[in-house]
Design an enzyme around this catalytic site. Sequence first.
Site, short mmCIF file in Angstrom:
data_model
loop_
_atom_site.label_atom_id
_atom_site.label_comp_id
_atom_site.label_asym_id
_atom_site.label_seq_id
_atom_site.Cartn_x
_atom_site.Cartn_y
_atom_site.Cartn_z
N GLY A 147 51.17 14.34 -10.25
CA GLY A 147 52.18 15.32 -9.87
C GLY A 147 53.07 15.76 -11.02
CG ASP A 193 52.88 4.74 -11.56
OD1 ASP A 193 52.33 5.86 -11.68
OD2 ASP A 193 52.26 3.67 -11.72
CB VAL A 197 50.04 8.29 -14.24
CG1 VAL A 197 50.62 8.39 -15.64
CG2 VAL A 197 49.85 6.83 -13.85
CE LYS A 198 49.11 4.59 -9.04
NZ LYS A 198 49.43 3.83 -10.26
CB THR A 199 48.41 11.85 -6.01
OG1 THR A 199 47.20 11.18 -6.36
CG2 THR A 199 48.10 13.22 -5.45
#
Length: 399
Positions: A3, A183, A185-187
């Site tokens: 995201g 966190d 780097v998540k979607t």
Amino acid sequence: MPGFEFFGAEEKKEVNDVLNTGILMRYGFDGARQGMWKAQELEQEVCKTFGSKYAHLTSSGTAALTTAFAALGIGAGDEVIMPAFTFVASFEAVLSTGAIPVLVDIDDTLTLSPAAVKAAITPQTKCIMPVHMCGSMADLDALKDICKEHNLLLVEDACQSIGGTYKGQKLGTIGDAGTFSFDFVKTITCGEGGVVMTNNEDVLTKCDGYTDHGHDHLGVDRGADLHPFIGYNFRISELHAAVGLAQIRKLDTFLSIQKKTHKKLKNILSTVPEISFRRVPDADGDSCTFISWFLPTEELTRAFVTEMKAQAVMPGNFYWFDNNWHYIKKWEHLKKAKSLFNLSLDQQLHLMSLDKQDFSASDAIMSRCISTAISLLWSDEQIEAKGNKIVEVVKKVLG
Ligand SMILES: *Cc1c(COP(=O)(O)O)cnc(C)c1O
């Protein structure tokens, strides 16, 4: 995939709402916060978006897993069966509650092998934790059947599969509890954050207290709260929740881009008969953060990685088999039980036994697997170029 690629005015607006009141904490200060309850709002949005009855935010995905285990009463002496391919957070959370992480093989779904799970059940087994790796799901029907037969809890580590589904239900809402990580780097991201989802009110109440020093949140103010049990501080801040609120509203956009890109890449890679793909128990439910695929042998896969690196086009393509974070092979600290404080004797004995455990079934899969991360920002031309480059290099190493 993440995201953070779509960070903009919406996130700034939500954060500014919080900065304008100066109330950065999710509890209390009712007057000064001028109606801003970003954490509560995001919890409601999580329930609405994923269809879980309850949701409780935490400071990270790791904290969400730890909280879920605590709320389900998983602790000292209990065994949690989990996959040998995951992110280190999964076993960290198990160890932090005093329980024993029992690592078992994965299959060509890149998630828990139901057969390996069955073989690992002992009288101490309390919970099965599938990890829906790289955007797609474990064989949940098979795992649910095993849980039912042996009276075990099911906790889904859905940190990497936000928005994925299994037979119409959202991943993370199917077990006794499920978790997402928000966190960076998540979607969808909060910067840092996580959530526990459950349909069980008692589990929610325990998560709510556990993440805030055991407060029952029933007093007229924080000082008047009682503490029915011991908790910790795994609270999310209002600033982080505010970012998540803007992000969750973009999830449908993220997913539709990912699915389209995945399809295009798959079409390109499918032109090479030697390339096969990860098995997805419910193909419609893949959140498509990655496309994960196999070459016929480890030797060919290593040759592919070497050539991709030589051409400086490897970034974005992950060879987890050699990666320090995601696969048992490189977890020396775990296999040597290198804890800063004394682990229990049964935890230590189990961890020290991992070095001798046979993971050849997982090795045979992971040594041939490449996961290509899908960016939200690629143009059609870039998608084609990425796919064509993979095909070109694969053809070169096939000779
Ligand atoms: C990211 C992740 C976590 C933990 O998330 P943090 O928010 O970074 O603590 C747990 N499990 C898996 C599989 C993850 O990818």
